[in-house]
Design a protein around this motif. Structure first.
Motif, PDB file in Angstrom:
ATOM      1  N   ARG A 646      50.995  48.743  31.383  1.00 53.15           N
ATOM      2  CA  ARG A 646      50.495  47.360  31.465  1.00 53.15           C
ATOM      3  C   ARG A 646      49.989  47.118  32.877  1.00 53.15           C
ATOM      4  O   ARG A 646      50.604  47.542  33.856  1.00 53.15           O
ATOM      5  CB  ARG A 646      51.608  46.394  31.101  1.00 53.15           C
ATOM      6  CG  ARG A 646      51.161  44.954  30.907  1.00 53.15           C
ATOM      7  CD  ARG A 646      52.336  44.099  30.442  1.00 53.15           C
ATOM      8  NE  ARG A 646      52.862  44.555  29.168  1.00 53.15           N
ATOM      9  CZ  ARG A 646      54.085  45.076  28.990  1.00 53.15           C
ATOM     10  NH1 ARG A 646      54.906  45.204  30.025  1.00 53.15           N
ATOM     11  NH2 ARG A 646      54.482  45.465  27.801  1.00 53.15           N
ATOM     12  N   THR A 647      48.878  46.402  32.996  1.00 53.15           N
ATOM     13  CA  THR A 647      48.295  46.101  34.307  1.00 53.15           C
ATOM     14  C   THR A 647      48.082  44.606  34.456  1.00 53.15           C
ATOM     15  O   THR A 647      47.937  43.870  33.468  1.00 53.15           O
ATOM     16  CB  THR A 647      46.949  46.814  34.496  1.00 53.15           C
ATOM     17  OG1 THR A 647      46.060  46.423  33.448  1.00 53.15           O
ATOM     18  CG2 THR A 647      47.123  48.333  34.475  1.00 53.15           C
ATOM     19  N   ALA A 648      48.065  44.173  35.709  1.00 49.42           N
ATOM     20  CA  ALA A 648      47.810  42.764  36.032  1.00 49.42           C
ATOM     21  C   ALA A 648      46.410  42.645  36.608  1.00 49.42           C
ATOM     22  O   ALA A 648      46.044  43.382  37.526  1.00 49.42           O
ATOM     23  CB  ALA A 648      48.854  42.248  37.013  1.00 49.42           C
ATOM     24  N   VAL A 649      45.639  41.702  36.077  1.00 48.23           N
ATOM     25  CA  VAL A 649      44.248  41.514  36.476  1.00 48.23           C
ATOM     26  C   VAL A 649      44.090  40.105  37.041  1.00 48.23           C
ATOM     27  O   VAL A 649      44.354  39.112  36.348  1.00 48.23           O
ATOM     28  CB  VAL A 649      43.292  41.739  35.296  1.00 48.23           C
ATOM     29  CG1 VAL A 649      41.852  41.493  35.721  1.00 48.23           C
ATOM     30  CG2 VAL A 649      43.460  43.133  34.730  1.00 48.23           C
ATOM     31  N   TRP A 650      43.633  40.031  38.294  1.00 43.87           N
ATOM     32  CA  TRP A 650      43.383  38.740  38.959  1.00 43.87           C
ATOM     33  C   TRP A 650      41.901  38.419  38.810  1.00 43.87           C
ATOM     34  O   TRP A 650      41.048  39.150  39.285  1.00 43.87           O
ATOM     35  CB  TRP A 650      43.774  38.853  40.426  1.00 43.87           C
ATOM     36  CG  TRP A 650      43.610  37.602  41.236  1.00 43.87           C
ATOM     37  CD1 TRP A 650      42.588  37.304  42.082  1.00 43.87           C
ATOM     38  CD2 TRP A 650      44.493  36.490  41.295  1.00 43.87           C
ATOM     39  NE1 TRP A 650      42.771  36.084  42.666  1.00 43.87           N
ATOM     40  CE2 TRP A 650      43.953  35.550  42.198  1.00 43.87           C
ATOM     41  CE3 TRP A 650      45.710  36.186  40.667  1.00 43.87           C
ATOM     42  CZ2 TRP A 650      44.570  34.344  42.496  1.00 43.87           C
ATOM     43  CZ3 TRP A 650      46.323  34.981  40.966  1.00 43.87           C
ATOM     44  CH2 TRP A 650      45.761  34.081  41.859  1.00 43.87           C
ATOM     45  N   THR A 651      41.586  37.319  38.114  1.00 45.89           N
ATOM     46  CA  THR A 651      40.195  37.039  37.774  1.00 45.89           C
ATOM     47  C   THR A 651      40.010  35.542  37.609  1.00 45.89           C
ATOM     48  O   THR A 651      40.891  34.742  37.948  1.00 45.89           O
ATOM     49  CB  THR A 651      39.806  37.782  36.475  1.00 45.89           C
ATOM     50  OG1 THR A 651      38.418  37.558  36.191  1.00 45.89           O
ATOM     51  CG2 THR A 651      40.653  37.351  35.299  1.00 45.89           C
ATOM     52  N   SER A 652      38.852  35.149  37.071  1.00 48.34           N
ATOM     53  CA  SER A 652      38.564  33.747  36.739  1.00 48.34           C
ATOM     54  C   SER A 652      37.891  33.703  35.384  1.00 48.34           C
ATOM     55  O   SER A 652      37.420  34.730  34.864  1.00 48.34           O
ATOM     56  CB  SER A 652      37.668  33.107  37.804  1.00 48.34           C
ATOM     57  OG  SER A 652      36.386  33.698  37.801  1.00 48.34           O
ATOM     58  N   TRP A 653      37.817  32.519  34.812  1.00 49.50           N
ATOM     59  CA  TRP A 653      37.251  32.375  33.473  1.00 49.50           C
ATOM     60  C   TRP A 653      35.791  32.830  33.436  1.00 49.50           C
ATOM     61  O   TRP A 653      35.372  33.518  32.504  1.00 49.50           O
ATOM     62  CB  TRP A 653      37.379  30.918  33.028  1.00 49.50           C
ATOM     63  CG  TRP A 653      36.901  30.657  31.631  1.00 49.50           C
ATOM     64  CD1 TRP A 653      35.630  30.354  31.237  1.00 49.50           C
ATOM     65  CD2 TRP A 653      37.685  30.687  30.438  1.00 49.50           C
ATOM     66  NE1 TRP A 653      35.558  30.176  29.885  1.00 49.50           N
ATOM     67  CE2 TRP A 653      36.825  30.369  29.370  1.00 49.50           C
ATOM     68  CE3 TRP A 653      39.035  30.928  30.179  1.00 49.50           C
ATOM     69  CZ2 TRP A 653      37.268  30.297  28.040  1.00 49.50           C
ATOM     70  CZ3 TRP A 653      39.484  30.861  28.861  1.00 49.50           C
ATOM     71  CH2 TRP A 653      38.605  30.548  27.821  1.00 49.50           C
ATOM     72  N   SER A 654      35.039  32.449  34.431  1.00 49.69           N
ATOM     73  CA  SER A 654      33.612  32.783  34.432  1.00 49.69           C
ATOM     74  C   SER A 654      33.370  34.287  34.570  1.00 49.69           C
ATOM     75  O   SER A 654      32.319  34.786  34.175  1.00 49.69           O
ATOM     76  CB  SER A 654      32.897  32.042  35.566  1.00 49.69           C
ATOM     77  OG  SER A 654      33.443  32.408  36.828  1.00 49.69           O
ATOM     78  N   GLU A 655      34.324  35.040  35.136  1.00 45.89           N
ATOM     79  CA  GLU A 655      34.166  36.472  35.312  1.00 45.89           C
ATOM     80  C   GLU A 655      34.539  37.262  34.063  1.00 45.89           C
ATOM     81  O   GLU A 655      34.249  38.466  33.988  1.00 45.89           O
ATOM     82  CB  GLU A 655      35.035  36.946  36.493  1.00 45.89           C
ATOM     83  CG  GLU A 655      34.609  36.365  37.827  1.00 45.89           C
ATOM     84  CD  GLU A 655      35.601  36.711  38.928  1.00 45.89           C
ATOM     85  OE1 GLU A 655      36.667  37.296  38.607  1.00 45.89           O
ATOM     86  OE2 GLU A 655      35.332  36.396  40.095  1.00 45.89           O
ATOM     87  N   LEU A 656      35.170  36.629  33.116  1.00 46.05           N
ATOM     88  CA  LEU A 656      35.636  37.329  31.927  1.00 46.05           C
ATOM     89  C   LEU A 656      34.512  37.494  30.917  1.00 46.05           C
ATOM     90  O   LEU A 656      33.662  36.610  30.758  1.00 46.05           O
ATOM     91  CB  LEU A 656      36.792  36.569  31.280  1.00 46.05           C
ATOM     92  CG  LEU A 656      38.111  36.522  32.060  1.00 46.05           C
ATOM     93  CD1 LEU A 656      39.089  35.595  31.370  1.00 46.05           C
ATOM     94  CD2 LEU A 656      38.694  37.912  32.203  1.00 46.05           C
ATOM     95  N   PRO A 657      34.511  38.601  30.174  1.00 46.60           N
ATOM     96  CA  PRO A 657      33.555  38.751  29.069  1.00 46.60           C
ATOM     97  C   PRO A 657      33.910  37.837  27.913  1.00 46.60           C
ATOM     98  O   PRO A 657      35.032  37.309  27.825  1.00 46.60           O
ATOM     99  CB  PRO A 657      33.694  40.232  28.694  1.00 46.60           C
ATOM    100  CG  PRO A 657      35.059  40.604  29.130  1.00 46.60           C
ATOM    101  CD  PRO A 657      35.349  39.795  30.346  1.00 46.60           C
ATOM    102  N   PHE A 658      32.972  37.635  27.024  1.00 46.91           N
ATOM    103  CA  PHE A 658      33.164  36.724  25.901  1.00 46.91           C
ATOM    104  C   PHE A 658      34.359  37.133  25.050  1.00 46.91           C
ATOM    105  O   PHE A 658      35.131  36.296  24.580  1.00 46.91           O
ATOM    106  CB  PHE A 658      31.894  36.674  25.051  1.00 46.91           C
ATOM    107  CG  PHE A 658      32.021  35.812  23.830  1.00 46.91           C
ATOM    108  CD1 PHE A 658      32.212  36.390  22.580  1.00 46.91           C
ATOM    109  CD2 PHE A 658      31.962  34.438  23.923  1.00 46.91           C
ATOM    110  CE1 PHE A 658      32.337  35.600  21.455  1.00 46.91           C
ATOM    111  CE2 PHE A 658      32.088  33.640  22.799  1.00 46.91           C
ATOM    112  CZ  PHE A 658      32.278  34.219  21.557  1.00 46.91           C
TER     113      PHE A 658
END
Length: 860
Positions: A646-658
Motif C-alpha cells: 500500500r502506498t500514500a499519495v499526496w495530491t489534489s482533486w484537480s491532479e487526479l484522473p477522472f
C-alpha cells in the motif's frame, strides 16, 4: 512512503467502561440539581399547598361560591368591617380553574421571585404587594362610590378572591433585583398583561393586580441587593423588537379576555357579544332596547348578534386577533411588513371604536336596577378609553419604526400582492354571482347595485361595521354559504401568504467576494480552522476598512461565526464589535463557534457567556519520530501497509484522473449508504470541499491501484505562507483493511514534517473532552450545561461516533486545545441549539430522520 519501524506489541486498550460511570455521574448531578431547586423555593411550594388547602377548606374547589365569606370588596371590607378579608382574599382561589392557575403561578412566578429575592424577601413581597393592592383598590373604589362614578358603584357590591394578586406583585418586586435584560422584559410584559385585563375584563381583581404590580416596583428597588443607582438603559435593535412584539402580542389577547369575561364593566366588554351565535329574537330585541327592563345587557347581546350570525362571521370576528399575532411575529423578526400590518390593524380598530360608542351609550341610557345611568362626562371618558389601546399601540409603533427596516424581496412582495388580489377578486366575485342569482332571497330587499357595494363588506369583521344598516340575511343556502365563508377564506389566504412573505430573506449585498476573503485569509491567517470559513453556506463579512473579516452562517435569526476573525491581532476586538453592530441591524443573535481560548478575554469583556464545545487535537511536527511503546499501534499500521504494497499519495482533486475522482465519489456514497444517516455539514466537509484547489488529499492506494481510503487537508496560512495543515474529510472503502486510516494520518504527518509544516491539526471533535491524566485528581461531576453536553455526546455517539473518532485521534498522542462557543445570553441557548442543528443537518429527509431516531433510541 516507506517507513522501517520495528514491530512491538500493541499496548492494552483502556477506558472501555467509562460510559456507564459517566451516566451514573450525570444522573447523580441531575438529582442534586432538582434537590437544589426544591430547597431554593420552599415558600413557593408552601403557598401552592396553601392555595390548594384553602380551596378544599372553603369548598371553592367543588363549586361553592365562598367569595362572600372570604372575599374583599367595598361592601365586604369597608362597609362590612371585615378587614381580615384583605388577607383571606390572597389565599382562597375562586374555583377549580383558579386553583390550578394559582398553584402553577406559585411554583413558576412566585418561585422565580423567591429564587431572585430569597425566601424571606419573597414572602414579604407577596404579603406587602397583595395587601397593598387590595387595600388601595378598595379605597379607590370607595372614593368612587362617593361621587357615584359608574364603574365603582357597579363593582362595589362585588367580593373577590385572587391569590394571583400577591404572586404578580412579588414577581414585580423581584424584577428590581434582576439583570437589566430580564428586568425590562418581565416588567413590560407584566404591566401590559395586567393593564389589558383591566381594560378588557374590568373585574375588581384585575384592578387589584395592577395596583399590586405597581406597588412592587418601588418595593423591588428598596429590597434589591445591589445598591447601584438605577438608570434607563437604551435597548439594542433586537431587544426593542422583542419588547414591541411582546406588547403587540399581549394586546391581541384583549379581545379573547373580553370573550371569556363575564362583566360589562369596561368599554371593551362589548366585544364578547360578537362571538355569540344564538339567533336574534325580534320581539326580545324590541323589548330589550325600548322597554323598561332592569338589565341592559340583554339589549346589547341582541344588537351585537345582528352583525355576527353564523359560524363564518364568528370566525371573521377573530381576524384582528390573528392578524395582531402575525404582526407580532413579523415585528420580532424586524420586518417592515410586520410593522405595517400592526399599524393597519390598530388603525382599523381605532377607526371602528366609534361603533362601540353606541353600545356604551345604550349601557349609559339603560342603567341597571341598582345604579344610575351614565352622565355625559363618564360617557366621554369611556369613549376615550375604548380608543386607548389602539392609540397607544400606534404611538409606540411610530416612535419605534426605525427598528423595523428589514424588507422582503420586491419579487416576493409582488407575488404576495398578486395572490391577495386574485383571492379577493375570486371570492368577491363568487359572493356577487351567488347573490345576483338569488336576489329575491335576501332580506331586506337589495338592488343589484347594492349587491356590488355589499360584497366588500363580507371581508370585514362584523364589529367593524356598526349598526343594523349593514345587516342582510340571505335565505338561499348557496348565498348564505358564500356570505359566511368568503371572508374567512380570504383571511386564511392572507395569513398563509404573509407567513411565506415573512420567511423570504433579502439578499444581502456582500461588499467583497469570496476571493477577496481568501486573499485576506492567506495574508492574515484565520487559525487552524480558518479555511472552513470559505466553504459554501458561509457568508464573508468585512469591516468598514476591509482589514478585518469573518465568515458567518445565518440560520433562523442566529448569525453563527465559525472560528476566529481574520485580521491583525490588535484588531480582533474591534472586528468583533463591528460585527455585533451589523447583527443588531439585521435582528440576528450573534454566536461565535469553535474558537480557541485566545478570544475568551474579548467576550468576557463584552459580558458574554461561553462554554467549551469540543477539543482540537494537534500534532507538533518538531521532533516527531513515532518511536516508543506508546506509538506501537501507529507503527504497526505503517509496517502492515509496507508489507501489503500500500502506498500514500499526496495530491489534489484537480491532479487526479477522472477514474480516480469517480472512485472517490463511490467511496463516499458507499459510506453514506452504509450509515443511512443524514450527512453532516458546517464544520464537516464533504465531496464539494475536496474540489477546492487549496485543499490537498492523501490517498491510500492498494498494490492493484485501487483507492482504499482518503483524507483531505486544509491549509493554515500566516503572512502569506502555508505553515500547517488541518485534517477534514475521512473516508474508507468498505473492503479496506483495518489500520488504513492510521496509515494515512501518520503518512501525512511525516510527509508534512519533511515539507516544513509547524504542526498538523486533526481538527476538532464536537462535544468531546480531553482525557484526564492518570495521576491527576478526579474532576467534580459535570454541572449545568456541561452535564447536558456530556449527555448529548453520549446520545449522539451511536449515530455519528464523535467519541470513537476522538479516541482514535488519541493514538497519535496530540496536544489538546479546547474549542469554545460564545453567546450573549443563556436564554438564547435553545434557539442557538436549533440553529446549530440546522447548520450541521441542513437537509434531512423524513426517512433519514426516522433512521436517526431509531439509532438514537438504541443508544443504551
Amino acid at each position: 512512503m516507506n517507513n522501517n519501524i520495528t514491530r512491538q506489541r500493541p499496548p492494552a486498550q483502556s477506558g472501555a467502561e467509562s460510559l456507564p460511570a459517566g451516566r451514573r455521574s450525570h444522573l447523580q448531578n441531575t438529582k442534586e440539581r432538582l434537590d437544589g431547586f426544591f430547597r431554593r423555593i420552599p415558600f413557593s411550594f408552601l403557598m401552592a399547598a396553601v392555595f390548594l388547602a384553602a380551596a378544599v377548606f372553603s369548598r371553592t374547589l367543588f363549586g361553592m361560591d365562598a367569595a362572600r365569606i372570604w372575599g374583599q370588596g367595598v361592601d365586604a371590607t369597608f362597609e362590612g368591617g371585615r378587614w381580615w378579608t384583605l388577607l383571606t382574599a390572597l389565599l382562597v382561589p375562586q374555583d377549580a380553574t383558579a386553583t390550578a392557575l394559582a398553584a402553577i403561578g406559585a411554583v413558576l412566578l412566585l418561585g422565580l421571585a423567591e429564587r431572585t429575592l430569597g425566601t424571606r424577601k419573597a414572602a414579604l413581597a407577596f404579603l406587602t404587594t397583595g395587601l397593598t393592592g387590595g387595600f388601595l383598590g378598595i379605597l379607590l373604589q370607595w372614593l368612587g362610590t362617593l361621587t357615584w362614578e359608574w364603574w365603582s358603584t357597579s363593582a362595589s357590591t362585588s367580593a373577590t378572591v385572587d391569590p394571583l394578586t400577591g404572586v404578580l406583585g412579588a414577581l414585580s418586586t423581584a424584577t428590581g433585583s434582576m439583570g437589566l435584560l430580564w428586568r425590562r422584559r418581565i416588567r413590560v410584559v407584566l404591566l401590559t398583561f395586567v393593564l389589558i385585563f383591566v381594560l378588557y375584563s374590568g373585574d375588581p381583581e384585575d384592578f387589584y393586580r395592577l395596583l399590586a404590580v405597581l406597588a412592587g416596583l418601588p418595593l423591588g428597588a428598596w429590597l434589591r441587593t445591589s445598591k447601584r443607582p438605577l438608570h434607563v438603559a437604551y435597548s439594542s435593535h433586537r431587544e426593542t423588537r422583542t419588547l414591541v412584539a411582546a406588547v403587540v402580542l399581549v394586546t391581541a389577547v384583549g379581545p379573547l379576555v373580553a370573550f371569556l369575561g363575564s362583566t360589562d364593566l369596561t368599554p371593551f366588554a362589548f366585544g364578547s357579544y360578537l362571538f355569540m351565535n344564538d339567533p336574534v329574537d325580534p320581539g326580545m330585541l324590541a323589548a330589550a332596547c325600548h322597554g323598561d327592563l332592569p338589565l341592559s345587557r340583554l339589549c346589547i347581546h341582541q344588537l351585537a348578534r345582528i352583525g355576527s350570525q353564523g359560524p363564518g362571521m364568528v370566525a371573521l370576528a377573530f381576524v384582528p386577533v390573528v392578524l395582531l399575532g402575525l404582526a407580532a411575529w413579523g415585528l420580532y423578526r424586524g420586518r417592515r411588513f410586520g410593522w405595517w400590518l400592526a399599524v393597519g390593524v390598530n388603525t382599523a380598530i381605532l377607526l371602528a371604536s366609534p361603533g362601540s360608542f353606541s353600545v356604551v351609550r345604550l349601557i349609559g341610557q339603560a342603567g341597571t336596577a341598582v345604579h344610575r345611568p351614565f352622565n355625559g362626562q363618564e360617557l366621554v371618558i369611556w369613549m376615550l378609553t375604548a380608543a386607548l389601546v389602539p392609540a397607544a399601540s400606534l404611538i409606540m409603533l411610530v416612535l419605534k419604526r426605525r427598528h423595523f427596516g428589514i424588507h422582503a424581496p420586491r419579487r416576493a412582495f409582488r407575488r404576495f400582492l398578486l395572490v391577495l388580489l386574485g383571492s379577493f377578486l375570486v371570492l368577491a366575485g363568487a359572493c356577487t354571482v351567488a347573490a345576483l342569482s338569488a336576489l329575491k332571497s335576501i332580506a331586506p330587499r337589495i338592488t343589484a347595485s347594492g349587491v356590488f357595494l355589499d360584497a366588500p363588506r363580507r371581508f370585514v369583521p362584523p364589529h367593524f361595521l356598526s349598526g343594523p344598516g349593514h345587516f342582510v340575511l340571505p335565505r338561499h343556502t348557496v348565498v348564505s354559504w358564500a356570505y359566511q365563508w368568503s371572508g374567512p377564506a380570504f383571511w386564511a389566504v392572507f395569513v398563509v401568504a404573509a407567513l411565506w412573505l415573512l420567511s423570504r430573506s433579502p439578499r444581502l449585498a456582500v461588499a467583497h467576494d469570496v476571493e477577496k476573503f481568501r486573499a485576506l485569509l492567506r495574508r492574515r491567517g484565520g487559525g487552524s480552522l480558518g479555511h472552513m470559513t470559505t466553504w459554501e453556506g458561509n457568508t464573508p463579512w468585512f469591516t468598514r476598512d476591509g482589514e478585518g473579516a469573518l465568515a458567518y452562517r445565518e440560520v433562523n435569526g442566529q448569525a453563527i461565526v465559525l472560528g476566529e476573525p481574520v485580521c491583525a491581532p490588535d484588531r480582533v476586538e474591534q472586528t468583533i464589535r463591528e460585527f455585533l453592530v451589523f447583527c443588531d441591524e439585521h435582528n440576528w443573535t450573534p454566536v461565535f463557534y469553535s474558537f480557541h481560548s485566545g478570544l475568551l478575554p474579548v467576550f468576557e469583556h463584552l459580558g458574554w457567556r461561553h462554554m467549551p464545545v469540543g477539543e482540537e487535537t494537534v500534532i507538533h511536527t518538531e521532533g516527531l519520530t513515532m518511536q516508543g511503546k506508546h506509538w506501537q499501534s501507529v507503527r504497526t499500521a505503517l509496517n502492515k501497509a509496507v508489507r501489503e504494497g500500500r502506498t500514500a499519495v499526496w495530491t489534489s482533486w484537480s491532479e487526479l484522473p477522472f477514474a480516480a475522482t469517480t472512485e472517490i465519489v463511490a467511496i463516499s456514497e458507499s459510506w453514506v449508504a452504509e450509515n443511512k444517516l443524514p450527512e453532516m455539514g458546517f464544520t464537516l466537509g464533504g465531496l464539494e470541499e475536496l474540489k477546492d484547489p487549496d485543499v490537498r488529499l492523501m490517498l491510500a492506494v492498494a498494490e492493484d491501484g485501487r483507492i482504499e481510503a482518503l483524507t483531505s487537508w486544509m491549509p493554515v496560512h500566516e503572512d502569506g505562507e502555508v505553515v500547517a495543515w488541518t485534517l477534514d474529510f475521512m473516508r474508507r472503502a468498505p473492503e479496506s483493511h483495518n489500520g488504513v486510516m492510521e496509515f494515512l494520518i501518520a503518512s501525512a504527518a511525516l510527509h508534512l514534517q519533511e515539507a516544513g509544516a509547524r504542526f498538523v491539526s486533526l481538527s476538532g471533535a464536537p462535544l468531546a473532552t480531553k482525557p484526564v491524566p492518570a495521576d491527576a485528581a478526579p474532576e467534580a461531576p459535570a454541572a449545568g450545561i456541561a452535564a447536558f453536553l456530556a449527555w448529548l455526546s453520549r446520545t449522539l455517539e451511536p449515530a455519528y461516533g464523535f467519541g470513537s473518532l476522538f479516541r482514535f485521534k488519541a493514538k497519535f498522542h496530540p496536544e489538546y486545545s479546547t474549542l469554545f462557543m460564545a453567546f450573549p445570553d443563556f436564554s438564547a441557548l435553545p434557539r442557538i441549539g436549533m440553529a446549530l442543528a440546522r447548520a450541521y443537518l441542513p437537509e434531512v429527509s423524513t426517512k433519514e430522520s426516522m433512521v436517526l431516531a431509531r439509532v438514537l433510541g438504541r443508544r443504551d
